[in-house]
Design a protein around this motif. Structure first.
Motif, PDB file in Angstrom:
ATOM      1  N   SER A  98       1.206  -1.365  -0.296  1.00 48.87           N
ATOM      2  CA  SER A  98       0.286   0.127   0.092  1.00 48.87           C
ATOM      3  C   SER A  98       0.714   1.148  -0.124  1.00 48.87           C
ATOM      4  CB  SER A  98      -0.485  -0.482   0.951  1.00 48.87           C
ATOM      5  OG  SER A  98      -1.397   1.255   2.021  1.00 48.87           O
ATOM      6  N   ALA A  99       0.029   2.206  -0.423  1.00 51.28           N
ATOM      7  CA  ALA A  99       1.092   4.144  -0.467  1.00 51.28           C
ATOM      8  C   ALA A  99       0.944   3.927   1.059  1.00 51.28           C
ATOM      9  CB  ALA A  99       0.281   5.013  -1.373  1.00 51.28           C
ATOM     10  N   THR A 100       1.264   5.756   1.369  1.00 50.03           N
ATOM     11  CA  THR A 100       1.862   5.261   2.942  1.00 50.03           C
ATOM     12  C   THR A 100      -0.078   5.874   3.484  1.00 50.03           C
ATOM     13  OG1 THR A 100       3.615   6.426   3.020  1.00 50.03           O
ATOM     14  CG2 THR A 100       2.750   7.444   4.629  1.00 50.03           C
ATOM     15  N   ILE A 101      -0.546   4.265   4.281  1.00 46.05           N
ATOM     16  CA  ILE A 101      -1.965   4.978   5.640  1.00 46.05           C
ATOM     17  C   ILE A 101      -1.331   4.954   7.024  1.00 46.05           C
ATOM     18  CG2 ILE A 101      -2.868   4.483   3.744  1.00 46.05           C
ATOM     19  CD1 ILE A 101      -2.460   1.499   4.730  1.00 46.05           C
ATOM     20  N   PRO A 102      -2.070   5.055   7.763  1.00 51.99           N
ATOM     21  CA  PRO A 102      -1.807   5.393   9.018  1.00 51.99           C
ATOM     22  C   PRO A 102      -2.365   4.196   9.724  1.00 51.99           C
ATOM     23  CG  PRO A 102      -3.596   7.000   8.932  1.00 51.99           C
ATOM     24  CD  PRO A 102      -3.296   6.325   6.987  1.00 51.99           C
ATOM     25  N   ASN A 103      -2.861   3.575   9.723  1.00 55.72           N
ATOM     26  CA  ASN A 103      -3.809   2.261  10.303  1.00 55.72           C
ATOM     27  C   ASN A 103      -3.401   1.430   9.164  1.00 55.72           C
ATOM     28  OD1 ASN A 103      -5.367   3.379   8.384  1.00 55.72           O
ATOM     29  ND2 ASN A 103      -7.358   1.729   9.215  1.00 55.72           N
ATOM     30  N   ALA A 104      -2.365   1.197   8.969  1.00 53.08           N
ATOM     31  CA  ALA A 104      -1.318   0.408   8.050  1.00 53.08           C
ATOM     32  C   ALA A 104      -2.116  -1.844   8.977  1.00 53.08           C
ATOM     33  CB  ALA A 104      -0.317  -0.300   7.251  1.00 53.08           C
ATOM     34  N   GLU A 105      -1.440  -1.718   9.677  1.00 52.34           N
ATOM     35  CA  GLU A 105      -2.143  -2.123  11.369  1.00 52.34           C
ATOM     36  C   GLU A 105      -3.093  -3.071  11.297  1.00 52.34           C
ATOM     37  OE1 GLU A 105      -1.401   0.436  12.112  1.00 52.34           O
ATOM     38  OE2 GLU A 105       0.789   0.630  12.884  1.00 52.34           O
ATOM     39  N   ASP A 106      -4.645  -2.277  10.800  1.00 54.02           N
ATOM     40  CA  ASP A 106      -5.369  -2.916  10.687  1.00 54.02           C
ATOM     41  C   ASP A 106      -5.428  -3.893   9.765  1.00 54.02           C
ATOM     42  OD1 ASP A 106      -6.151  -1.117  13.064  1.00 54.02           O
ATOM     43  OD2 ASP A 106      -7.143   0.330  11.604  1.00 54.02           O
ATOM     44  N   ILE A 107      -5.174  -3.237   8.442  1.00 53.27           N
ATOM     45  CA  ILE A 107      -4.637  -4.381   7.154  1.00 53.27           C
ATOM     46  C   ILE A 107      -4.783  -5.491   7.744  1.00 53.27           C
ATOM     47  CG2 ILE A 107      -3.862  -4.273   4.566  1.00 53.27           C
ATOM     48  CD1 ILE A 107      -5.551  -2.985   4.902  1.00 53.27           C
ATOM     49  N   ALA A 108      -3.147  -5.239   8.005  1.00 53.85           N
ATOM     50  CA  ALA A 108      -2.588  -6.949   8.916  1.00 53.85           C
ATOM     51  C   ALA A 108      -3.195  -7.676   9.981  1.00 53.85           C
ATOM     52  CB  ALA A 108      -1.025  -6.118   9.350  1.00 53.85           C
ATOM     53  N   GLU A 109      -4.026  -6.985  10.736  1.00 56.90           N
ATOM     54  CA  GLU A 109      -4.951  -7.593  11.934  1.00 56.90           C
ATOM     55  C   GLU A 109      -5.920  -8.555  11.403  1.00 56.90           C
ATOM     56  OE1 GLU A 109      -7.740  -7.119  14.958  1.00 56.90           O
ATOM     57  OE2 GLU A 109      -6.755  -5.129  14.830  1.00 56.90           O
ATOM     58  N   TRP A 110      -6.478  -8.080  10.269  1.00 61.51           N
ATOM     59  CA  TRP A 110      -7.407  -8.512   8.939  1.00 61.51           C
ATOM     60  C   TRP A 110      -6.831  -9.379   8.499  1.00 61.51           C
ATOM     61  CZ3 TRP A 110      -7.972  -6.417   3.485  1.00 61.51           C
ATOM     62  CH2 TRP A 110      -8.690  -6.294   3.315  1.00 61.51           C
ATOM     63  N   LEU A 111      -5.895  -9.593   7.489  1.00 62.84           N
ATOM     64  CA  LEU A 111      -4.862 -10.682   6.511  1.00 62.84           C
ATOM     65  C   LEU A 111      -3.966 -12.041   7.895  1.00 62.84           C
ATOM     66  CD1 LEU A 111      -3.507  -8.191   4.034  1.00 62.84           C
ATOM     67  CD2 LEU A 111      -5.565 -10.169   4.075  1.00 62.84           C
ATOM     68  N   SER A 112      -4.165 -11.347   9.333  1.00 58.84           N
ATOM     69  CA  SER A 112      -4.085 -12.359   9.980  1.00 58.84           C
ATOM     70  C   SER A 112      -5.081 -13.918  10.185  1.00 58.84           C
ATOM     71  CB  SER A 112      -3.534 -12.036  11.151  1.00 58.84           C
ATOM     72  OG  SER A 112      -3.389 -10.862  11.409  1.00 58.84           O
ATOM     73  N   ASP A 113      -3.938 -14.994  10.411  1.00 58.15           N
ATOM     74  CA  ASP A 113      -4.786 -16.164   9.780  1.00 58.15           C
ATOM     75  C   ASP A 113      -4.654 -16.173  11.660  1.00 58.15           C
ATOM     76  OD1 ASP A 113      -2.479 -17.102  10.201  1.00 58.15           O
ATOM     77  OD2 ASP A 113      -1.338 -17.805   8.654  1.00 58.15           O
ATOM     78  N   SER A 114      -5.968 -17.593  11.852  1.00 58.97           N
ATOM     79  CA  SER A 114      -5.466 -18.053  13.405  1.00 58.97           C
ATOM     80  C   SER A 114      -4.107 -18.669  13.819  1.00 58.97           C
ATOM     81  CB  SER A 114      -6.161 -19.645  13.544  1.00 58.97           C
ATOM     82  OG  SER A 114      -6.137 -20.389  12.792  1.00 58.97           O
ATOM     83  N   LYS A 115      -3.059 -18.902  13.043  1.00 61.11           N
ATOM     84  CA  LYS A 115      -1.784 -19.674  14.031  1.00 61.11           C
ATOM     85  C   LYS A 115      -1.067 -18.689  13.583  1.00 61.11           C
ATOM     86  CE  LYS A 115      -2.088 -24.091  10.729  1.00 61.11           C
ATOM     87  NZ  LYS A 115      -1.291 -24.036   9.634  1.00 61.11           N
ATOM     88  N   MET A 116      -0.001 -17.624  12.812  1.00 60.93           N
ATOM     89  CA  MET A 116      -0.070 -16.189  14.040  1.00 60.93           C
ATOM     90  C   MET A 116       0.012 -15.015  12.838  1.00 60.93           C
ATOM     91  SD  MET A 116       4.528 -16.731  12.304  1.00 60.93           S
ATOM     92  CE  MET A 116       4.506 -18.349  13.156  1.00 60.93           C
ATOM     93  N   PRO A 117       0.174 -14.303  13.703  1.00 61.25           N
ATOM     94  CA  PRO A 117      -0.313 -12.192  12.782  1.00 61.25           C
ATOM     95  C   PRO A 117       0.299 -12.080  12.021  1.00 61.25           C
ATOM     96  CG  PRO A 117       0.958 -12.451  14.849  1.00 61.25           C
ATOM     97  CD  PRO A 117       0.921 -13.959  15.154  1.00 61.25           C
ATOM     98  N   ALA A 118       0.106 -11.527  10.857  1.00 62.49           N
ATOM     99  CA  ALA A 118       0.248 -10.699   9.736  1.00 62.49           C
ATOM    100  C   ALA A 118       1.603 -10.144  10.198  1.00 62.49           C
ATOM    101  CB  ALA A 118      -0.505 -10.653   8.686  1.00 62.49           C
ATOM    102  N   VAL A 119       2.579 -10.082   9.632  1.00 61.19           N
ATOM    103  CA  VAL A 119       3.335  -9.065   9.616  1.00 61.19           C
ATOM    104  C   VAL A 119       3.182  -7.043   9.413  1.00 61.19           C
ATOM    105  CG1 VAL A 119       6.509  -8.168   9.640  1.00 61.19           C
ATOM    106  CG2 VAL A 119       5.333 -10.605   9.100  1.00 61.19           C
ATOM    107  N   CYS A 120       3.726  -6.255   9.704  1.00 62.22           N
ATOM    108  CA  CYS A 120       3.618  -5.376   9.029  1.00 62.22           C
ATOM    109  C   CYS A 120       4.730  -4.277   9.224  1.00 62.22           C
ATOM    110  CB  CYS A 120       2.434  -3.980  10.301  1.00 62.22           C
ATOM    111  SG  CYS A 120       1.940  -2.943   9.776  1.00 62.22           S
ATOM    112  N   LEU A 121       4.803  -3.719   8.135  1.00 58.88           N
ATOM    113  CA  LEU A 121       6.266  -3.426   7.770  1.00 58.88           C
ATOM    114  C   LEU A 121       5.509  -1.933   7.274  1.00 58.88           C
ATOM    115  CD1 LEU A 121       9.078  -3.097   7.711  1.00 58.88           C
ATOM    116  CD2 LEU A 121       9.635  -3.545   5.715  1.00 58.88           C
ATOM    117  N   LYS A 122       6.022  -0.581   8.328  1.00 60.48           N
ATOM    118  CA  LYS A 122       5.881   1.035   7.473  1.00 60.48           C
ATOM    119  C   LYS A 122       7.129   1.488   7.602  1.00 60.48           C
ATOM    120  CE  LYS A 122       2.358   2.953   9.404  1.00 60.48           C
ATOM    121  NZ  LYS A 122       1.289   3.351  10.684  1.00 60.48           N
TER     122      LYS A 122
END
Length: 967
Positions: free
Chosen positions: A191-215
């Motif tokens: 994504s381009a610069t967005i302030p709540n990229a962590e929300d996207i990462a939370e959405w894409l996380s699975d039950s085994k492991m949270p998604a990595v979010c790099l800003k």
């Protein structure tokens, strides 16, 4: 393999090196938020490399999906990856709105599928029947911040949630086995610069492991970006159009100040504004070009089709927008990328699409024209356009200039220091997506509906910002979930009210056939609602008007400069105009769509390329809508007229011709509009006429060399040729008749070896009566007819109130010029009675088995009818023991013949011939004027004589033309 993929990247920048370990050495879901120009595309390539490292050779059962919001970005990625991954054995396939369905076969064999959210949504709605989706191991989402977009964001969100559902469903199916047998599905989103990229990462996380979010911050941008906001005065009475026009005269000084004699990219609000601004700059500024640059620009200019653009290019200025010829766009892109073109004016869509970085980016006005009104660019749009500033291979710094009103200058300065939070738009489009999930059986009850909602980005954002979604700010998690459940129920009730789903008392859901069709054909809920108001008697013209109002065409805009052309197409006494002209001037989007549909079907040339492009978009969506409409109407029995016209219209959209068009030759391979016109001018307006014409004569007409004529004749010879036979069977009553319909493929032996039509070609047999009731409707594949050469069906025909006429239609799915439409009059035991009048069968248009032997029946004189079905004359004749005379008087009560009132003595009293022989003699003396068939009249006569006649006692040999009489 790794080196071959990344050979053009001699070094990794900061963002790439930070992401390298997680992308290349783990399978975790990954979200990276970085400025444009940070090398985000390489992140996708690293993820693909990881998959190839882990997957065993040969790579047969792995698929990678790359999803981008616009087709231009998909095309760019396709061209790039085809060259990059082709040498190591990976095949790429583009699947966008421009891709025909036949390409789905090739996608089965593709490793990397490049698509848009809308196209992938359409495919995954059938995922249980589609093994492709279950083979996807890596899902790449480009420009994921588009999830905020009002019109397209919901589709992106639902598609990703559905892919998560695919994975969890496969796990549930194999819950008794080891989960490791189900290959993991990995998501990588950039994504381009967005302030709540962590929300996207939370959405894409699975039950085994949270998604990595790099800003990645702007400070880490490979090319440092200087941002400037310029405010200009705008009076209260000045329109946005006028303000935008005044900014055109400021461009020259801005380029002179900030460009440092390096390429500049200027974003404008409209296509017309792009051309105006370019023309003004070409007059106001002179650019210093080297001799080599001038020579290269001259060569480029010579290849351009647009004469205005050709003149501007020689001045060092050009424009670029989606309404241009594709070849012209490619030439301009090449000249700008090579550095030969100093200034390029373009629309904001380029910021999302083609990668054309520049040293200087100018955003001319922060307002753009959307849906007939001016509105502010979103922050994402502004950042995306500014992101085009900077060329890593040439520059270390870049500049972005925003030109806005003085009153909004401060707003944009503050905006550049922060950013808008990305929110979901799914709640505005929930109804269509809920229906699709119910059809997929993802959602089966209210509890599961809430579970599905929890898998969406909407759920994550609703918990954090409930007021944005209309919920109270004081609600806790349970309260917000209850509100989301309420929202679901409201949309589910809407679906239920239109019979798209069925809900029982326990709130369990089941899809209906109508709901399945809506999901299968990707139809908007508002479109379905519109067609629920259909009367069933709609004409072709009325259906086109309704189609033009569909939600699927909302992206088609009516531009002011198009109205003159459209009005000429609609009404012009000196030119060919559309088939069904509209009242008044063209002044709405719907009228434009209607006009373009009719112009295309009528083969009326449209010179404006933008209109041609709109027509292409209309027909892509229109083909889907018309096919849905014919299937939707097939579920009802009292709409014969609308059903027949919808079948015809769906075929017209596919062929891009009217059903009665003279340009049938345009459907043949190698025949375009100009050659088709030549054939029409030569009188070759049907396949039969083309087939009967000598091959050399065809070549003379078309100005082509041999064996072109033979090829055309071959194409026509191997088209299916149908014949329709209708025969009435001797099973009938007062209210019911039975007909035998035979469809013959007259050249089926010829078609065994070669066929022009596809293997999926079919005809639809649709039969209706005078009361607009559908008697019969069935699709018959050519493959069925090819087995024996014919198809037969006995069909019961209920007597209609209006008349005994029925309409029998054979409609080809793919070709204009192959249809058969026939009228037929069915026979019943007694004449039709309405009130005190006998309604007789008239205007017989199709031969029956009775006509073949006895001649064409006509109308009997009508008289008053008693409850037993006998006329007044018959009762009088009975009184005197007589029979009816042979006079053909229209009204026997008032004519001058006594015998017409009292009848004549029975023939049996005059001579001793048998009743059967007398009947045949009587039949020969008449002119077959009765609407009642002879066999029926004989039976009625026998009943009236009240004598039991055993036909076995008569020895009679009928003439060859007469059939054996049924006993």
């Amino acid at each position: 393999q790794f080196r071959s993929i990344f050979k053009e990247f001699p070094y990794f920048n900061y963002a790439q090196s930070k992401a390298l370990d997680d992308l290349l050495y783990t399978d975790r879901n990954f979200v990276i938020c970085a400025p444009t120009g940070s090398g985000k595309t390489v992140m996708f390539e690293l993820a693909i490399t990881r998959l190839l490292m882990e997957a065993p050779l040969p790579w047969l059962n792995i698929k990678v999906v790359y999803m981008a919001p616009i087709k231009a970005l998909c095309s760019q990625r396709f061209d790039d990856w085809k060259e990059k991954f082709g040498p190591i054995g990976l095949s790429c396939k583009e699947l966008t709105g421009d891709t025909v369905m036949d390409d789905l076969f090739e996608i089965h064999h593709a490793h990397i599928i490049i698509t848009t959210p809308e196209k992938w949504d359409s495919m995954t709605r059938r995922w249980r029947d589609n093994s492709i989706v279950q083979l996807v191991r890596l899902f790449l989402i480009d420009e994921v911040h588009v999830i905020k977009d009002e019109s397209r964001g919901a589709t992106l969100e639902v598609v990703v949630s559905r892919m998560k559902t695919v994975q969890s469903s496969l796990w549930r199916l194999l819950e008794n086995r080891d989960h490791d047998s189900v290959p993991p599905l990995r998501f990588v989103a950039v994504s381009a610069t967005i302030p709540n990229a962590e929300d996207i990462a939370e959405w894409l996380s699975d039950s085994k492991m949270p998604a990595v979010c790099l800003k990645i911050d702007e400070d880490q941008r490979p090319v440092k970006l200087r941002k400037i906001v310029l405010g200009f005065p705008c009076s209260d009475n000045q329109t946005e159009f006028k303000f935008d026009l005044t900014l055109n005269y400021k461009i020259a000084s801005i380029i002179q100040t900030y460009s440092e004699q390096k390429p500049a990219l200027v974003f404008c609000a409209t296509r017309k504004g792009v051309q105006q601004a370019a023309s003004i700059l070409a007059k106001d500024a002179k650019f210093l070009l080297s001799i080599e640059q001038k020579q290269r620009l001259q060569r480029s200019a010579n290849s351009l089709k647009d004469s205005k653009l050709r003149d501007l290019l020689m001045c060092g200025v050009a424009y670029h927008h989606a309404g241009m010829e594709i070849s012209d766009r490619r030439i301009i892109e090449g000249a700008f990328t090579a550095g030969d073109l100093p200034v390029l004016f373009t629309t904001s869509t380029l910021a999302m699409g083609v990668n054309l970085p520049a040293h200087l980016v100018v955003i001319k006005s922060t307002m753009h024209y959307v849906g007939g009104v001016f509105q502010e660019y979103s922050e994402t749009d502004i950042l995306q356009m500014m992101g085009r500033a900077g060329r890593p291979q040439f520059d270390t710094t870049a500049t972005a200039v925003i030109m806005t009103r003085w009153s909004t200058r401060e707003k944009y300065i503050q905006m550049l220091n922060g950013a808008d939070i990305i929110e979901s738009s799914l709640h505005r489009h929930l109804v269509e997506h809920l229906n699709a999930e119910i059809v997929l059986h993802t959602i089966t009850d209210v509890a599961v509906a809430l579970e599905w909602i929890r898998s969406t980005f909407l759920y994550i954002r609703a918990l954090k910002n409930p007021t944005h979604y209309g919920f109270s700010s004081g609600l806790n998690k349970i309260g917000i979930e209850a509100k989301l459940q309420e929202l679901c129920l409201k949309n589910l009730n809407d679906l239920s009210s239109f019979d798209l789903i069925r809900m029982d008392e326990a709130n369990n859901f089941k899809p209906t056939e109508t709901g399945r069709l809506m999901a299968w054909y990707y139809i908007a809920f508002d479109t379905v609602k519109q067609f629920f108001t259909i009367k069933g008697t709609e004409t072709l013209n009325e259906l086109i008007t309704m189609i033009s109002n569909c939600t699927e065409f909302l992206d088609v805009k009516l531009r002011t400069n198009e109205k003159k052309i459209l009005n000429t197409l609609n009404k012009d006494k000196d030119k060919i105009t559309i088939r069904f002209p509209m009242e008044g001037k063209i002044k709405t989007r719907e009228m434009k769509i209607n006009c373009l549909i009719q112009a295309q079907l009528g083969c009326i040339p449209i010179q404006d390329f933008t209109l041609t492009q709109d027509t292409g978009r209309i027909f892509r969506n229109g083909l889907r809508v018309t096919r849905w409409l014919s299937d939707f109407l097939a579920s009802s029995k009292n709409n014969f007229s609308a059903l027949l016209n919808s079948l015809i219209l769906a075929k017209c959209f596919r062929c891009k011709l009217w059903e009665n068009s003279l340009h049938v030759s345009k459907q043949l391979e190698k025949i375009g509009v100009s050659l088709s016109n030549a054939m029409v001018n030569a009188g070759l307006t049907s396949f039969k006429k083309i087939e009967d014409t000598n091959a050399r004569e065809l070549e003379l007409i078309l100005n082509r060399h041999p064996p072109f004529g033979n090829q055309i004749k071959e194409s026509v010879l191997h088209l299916p040729k149908y014949e329709l036979d209708i025969e009435q069977l001797p099973k009938y009553s007062d209210t019911l008749a039975e007909i035998l319909v035979t469809i013959k493929l007259t050249n089926y032996e010829q078609l065994q070896t070669k066929r022009t039509a596809t293997d999926f070609h079919y005809v639809t047999l649709v039969i209706g009566d005078a009361d607009n009731q559908v008697i019969f409707n069935q699709k018959i594949m050519d493959s069925v007819l090819l087995k024996t050469g014919d198809w037969k069906k006995k069909i019961e025909v209920k007597r209609a109130l209006k008349s005994e006429d029925i309409s029998i239609n054979l409609i080809s799915s793919d070709y204009v010029g192959l249809d058969i439409q026939q009228a037929y009059t069915a026979f019943y035991l007694t004449p039709k009675t309405v009130g005190s009048k006998v309604v007789t069968n008239q205007n017989l248009k199709a031969a029956s088995s009775f006509d073949m032997y006895y001649g064409s029946p006509q109308t009997l004189p009508a008289g008053k009818v008693d409850t037993g079905g006998r006329t007044k004359q018959e009762m009088t004749y009975k009184k005197y023991g007589n029979r009816e005379c042979n006079h053909r008087c229209k009204n026997k009560d008032v004519c001058g013949h006594d015998c017409c009132k009292t009848g004549v003595p029975p023939k049996s009293e005059m001579n001793g011939d048998s009743k059967f022989s007398l009947y045949l003699a009587d039949l020969r003396s008449r002119n077959s004027i009765s609407s009642v068939p002879p066999v029926k009249r004989l039976k009625m006569q026998m009943l009236n004589q009240a004598q039991n006649v055993d036909l076995k006692q008569f020895v009679f040999t009928p003439k060859p033309l007469l059939p054996a009489l049924p006993r």
